[in-house]
Design a protein around this motif. Structure first.
Motif, PDB file in Angstrom:
ATOM      1  N   THR A  21      37.952  46.119  18.953  1.00 52.00           N
ATOM      2  CA  THR A  21      38.613  46.185  20.254  1.00 52.00           C
ATOM      3  C   THR A  21      39.887  47.016  20.226  1.00 52.00           C
ATOM      4  O   THR A  21      40.335  47.492  21.265  1.00 52.00           O
ATOM      5  CB  THR A  21      38.949  44.766  20.754  1.00 52.00           C
ATOM      6  N   GLN A  22      40.461  47.192  19.034  1.00 53.31           N
ATOM      7  CA  GLN A  22      41.764  47.851  18.933  1.00 53.31           C
ATOM      8  C   GLN A  22      41.680  49.325  18.569  1.00 53.31           C
ATOM      9  O   GLN A  22      42.572  50.102  18.917  1.00 53.31           O
ATOM     10  CB  GLN A  22      42.629  47.117  17.893  1.00 53.31           C
ATOM     11  N   LEU A  23      40.619  49.727  17.901  1.00 57.65           N
ATOM     12  CA  LEU A  23      40.514  51.111  17.451  1.00 57.65           C
ATOM     13  C   LEU A  23      39.887  51.989  18.526  1.00 57.65           C
ATOM     14  O   LEU A  23      39.097  51.509  19.345  1.00 57.65           O
ATOM     15  CB  LEU A  23      39.662  51.188  16.181  1.00 57.65           C
ATOM     16  N   PRO A  24      40.206  53.290  18.526  1.00 62.10           N
ATOM     17  CA  PRO A  24      39.518  54.219  19.434  1.00 62.10           C
ATOM     18  C   PRO A  24      38.012  54.150  19.222  1.00 62.10           C
ATOM     19  O   PRO A  24      37.544  53.948  18.098  1.00 62.10           O
ATOM     20  CB  PRO A  24      40.085  55.585  19.029  1.00 62.10           C
ATOM     21  N   THR A  25      37.263  54.334  20.292  1.00 61.99           N
ATOM     22  CA  THR A  25      35.810  54.182  20.238  1.00 61.99           C
ATOM     23  C   THR A  25      35.173  55.058  19.164  1.00 61.99           C
ATOM     24  O   THR A  25      34.308  54.608  18.400  1.00 61.99           O
ATOM     25  CB  THR A  25      35.191  54.516  21.605  1.00 61.99           C
ATOM     26  N   GLU A  26      35.603  56.322  19.075  1.00 62.72           N
ATOM     27  CA  GLU A  26      34.982  57.232  18.117  1.00 62.72           C
ATOM     28  C   GLU A  26      35.323  56.843  16.674  1.00 62.72           C
ATOM     29  O   GLU A  26      34.503  57.017  15.763  1.00 62.72           O
ATOM     30  CB  GLU A  26      35.401  58.676  18.391  1.00 62.72           C
ATOM     31  N   VAL A  27      36.501  56.288  16.473  1.00 67.20           N
ATOM     32  CA  VAL A  27      36.890  55.835  15.138  1.00 67.20           C
ATOM     33  C   VAL A  27      36.075  54.604  14.747  1.00 67.20           C
ATOM     34  O   VAL A  27      35.530  54.513  13.640  1.00 67.20           O
ATOM     35  CB  VAL A  27      38.396  55.517  15.085  1.00 67.20           C
ATOM     36  N   SER A  28      35.985  53.666  15.662  1.00 69.65           N
ATOM     37  CA  SER A  28      35.202  52.455  15.416  1.00 69.65           C
ATOM     38  C   SER A  28      33.746  52.792  15.118  1.00 69.65           C
ATOM     39  O   SER A  28      33.122  52.206  14.226  1.00 69.65           O
ATOM     40  CB  SER A  28      35.297  51.523  16.630  1.00 69.65           C
ATOM     41  N   ALA A  29      33.205  53.768  15.856  1.00 70.54           N
ATOM     42  CA  ALA A  29      31.807  54.172  15.656  1.00 70.54           C
ATOM     43  C   ALA A  29      31.613  54.786  14.269  1.00 70.54           C
ATOM     44  O   ALA A  29      30.599  54.543  13.599  1.00 70.54           O
ATOM     45  CB  ALA A  29      31.390  55.150  16.739  1.00 70.54           C
ATOM     46  N   ALA A  30      32.584  55.597  13.836  1.00 65.35           N
ATOM     47  CA  ALA A  30      32.487  56.220  12.514  1.00 65.35           C
ATOM     48  C   ALA A  30      32.529  55.171  11.410  1.00 65.35           C
ATOM     49  O   ALA A  30      31.752  55.243  10.438  1.00 65.35           O
ATOM     50  CB  ALA A  30      33.616  57.232  12.325  1.00 65.35           C
ATOM     51  N   PHE A  31      33.406  54.195  11.556  1.00 62.38           N
ATOM     52  CA  PHE A  31      33.496  53.135  10.554  1.00 62.38           C
ATOM     53  C   PHE A  31      32.221  52.281  10.554  1.00 62.38           C
ATOM     54  O   PHE A  31      31.746  51.868   9.498  1.00 62.38           O
ATOM     55  CB  PHE A  31      34.713  52.251  10.817  1.00 62.38           C
ATOM     56  N   ALA A  32      31.683  52.004  11.743  1.00 65.50           N
ATOM     57  CA  ALA A  32      30.460  51.200  11.832  1.00 65.50           C
ATOM     58  C   ALA A  32      29.291  51.919  11.169  1.00 65.50           C
ATOM     59  O   ALA A  32      28.486  51.298  10.451  1.00 65.50           O
ATOM     60  CB  ALA A  32      30.137  50.893  13.296  1.00 65.50           C
ATOM     61  N   ALA A  33      29.189  53.229  11.389  1.00 62.32           N
ATOM     62  CA  ALA A  33      28.119  54.005  10.771  1.00 62.32           C
ATOM     63  C   ALA A  33      28.264  54.009   9.244  1.00 62.32           C
ATOM     64  O   ALA A  33      27.268  53.930   8.510  1.00 62.32           O
ATOM     65  CB  ALA A  33      28.132  55.438  11.309  1.00 62.32           C
ATOM     66  N   ASP A  34      29.493  54.073   8.783  1.00 67.17           N
ATOM     67  CA  ASP A  34      29.759  54.035   7.347  1.00 67.17           C
ATOM     68  C   ASP A  34      29.316  52.699   6.764  1.00 67.17           C
ATOM     69  O   ASP A  34      28.619  52.648   5.736  1.00 67.17           O
ATOM     70  CB  ASP A  34      31.251  54.260   7.102  1.00 67.17           C
ATOM     71  N   ARG A  35      29.681  51.610   7.426  1.00 62.98           N
ATOM     72  CA  ARG A  35      29.287  50.290   6.939  1.00 62.98           C
ATOM     73  C   ARG A  35      27.772  50.120   6.962  1.00 62.98           C
ATOM     74  O   ARG A  35      27.193  49.549   6.029  1.00 62.98           O
ATOM     75  CB  ARG A  35      29.952  49.193   7.779  1.00 62.98           C
ATOM     76  N   ASP A  36      27.141  50.611   8.013  1.00 60.08           N
ATOM     77  CA  ASP A  36      25.678  50.521   8.095  1.00 60.08           C
ATOM     78  C   ASP A  36      25.022  51.267   6.930  1.00 60.08           C
ATOM     79  O   ASP A  36      24.045  50.790   6.340  1.00 60.08           O
ATOM     80  CB  ASP A  36      25.178  51.097   9.419  1.00 60.08           C
ATOM     81  N   GLY A  37      25.568  52.433   6.603  1.00 61.75           N
ATOM     82  CA  GLY A  37      25.031  53.206   5.494  1.00 61.75           C
ATOM     83  C   GLY A  37      25.220  52.506   4.165  1.00 61.75           C
ATOM     84  O   GLY A  37      24.321  52.510   3.313  1.00 61.75           O
ATOM     85  N   LEU A  38      26.379  51.884   3.994  1.00 67.20           N
ATOM     86  CA  LEU A  38      26.643  51.159   2.760  1.00 67.20           C
ATOM     87  C   LEU A  38      25.730  49.948   2.630  1.00 67.20           C
ATOM     88  O   LEU A  38      25.202  49.656   1.548  1.00 67.20           O
ATOM     89  CB  LEU A  38      28.111  50.719   2.728  1.00 67.20           C
TER      90      LEU A  38
END
Length: 221
Positions: A21-38
């Motif tokens: 909820t606190q991070l910019p949408t594009e930043v949150s999406a990048a981190f989520a994609a990274d976690r999904d890949g891991l």
């Protein structure tokens, strides 16, 4: 909102949910994609096996002095906690929980706790002071020890770019000037420095539960 009474897992979950909820949408999406890949990749091949003796390496104290791993172990059973850095909110949650829940149990059992990251000594000192840690916090420059254990995480350019968008450049925090990080990992060593338990978390938003660590230490006797 978390309190000191919340479990580590609850605090980690709340930290992740807050970031969404606190991070910019594009930043949150990048981190989520990274976690999904891991998550998809899982535990990497080549992680040190139970029964492996840890190699003695140079490490650096929070005060900037060079020390040796085996010297820090002191012939005692030990728990090594590998974390990414003082800049990582999930790492700080885990370190704080281990201070509250793990240190007393290990003291009773004559075992030592050591936290290790690739960051510069001032980062180790920051982690120690901000979390009021009474256990040893060391730097592993160049991830030498982490590399020996096979727990270095792959770099994700999109995640690194997202970190920089937030003003975080990991290369400025790491002692060797790279963005290389260890997977959050707990290693339990017997008094001879041999691995009896190793738990690697590819997803950096999760950590090894205190009860599992204590059980692994108890299994040494």
């Amino acid at each position: 909102m978390t309190t000191s009474q919340d479990s580590m897992t609850q605090q980690l979950t709340a930290t992740l949910e807050g970031s969404l909820t606190q991070l910019p949408t594009e930043v949150s999406a990048a981190f989520a994609a990274d976690r999904d890949g891991l998550d998809a990749a899982g535990t990497p091949a080549g992680v040190a096996a139970v029964g492996t003796a840890v190699t003695d390496v140079d490490l650096v104290t929070a005060q900037g002095d060079t020390t040796r791993l085996h010297s820090e172990l002191g012939g005692r059973p030990a728990v090594l906690v590998f974390y990414r850095g003082a800049w990582c909110p999930y790492c700080n949650v885990a370190l704080g929980a281990y201070q509250r829940e793990l240190v007393p149990a290990l003291t009773e059992r004559g075992a030592t706790l050591i936290a290790i990251s690739p960051q510069k000594p001032d980062g180790s000192l920051s982690a120690q002071e901000s979390n009021e840690l009474t256990f040893t916090v060391l730097s592993d420059p160049g991830n030498t020890l982490a590399g020996n254990l096979g727990i270095i995480a792959p770099n994700n350019p999109d995640a690194i770019a997202a970190q920089k968008q937030l003003g975080l450049d990991v290369t400025e925090h790491n002692a060797d000037g790279t963005a290389d990080l260890p997977f959050p990992t707990v290693v339990v060593l017997d008094a001879a420095g041999t691995i009896s338990f190793i738990d690697v978390h590819p997803n950096y938003t999760t950590r090894t539960e205190t009860a599992d660590i204590i059980a692994a230490v108890d299994a040494l006797s």
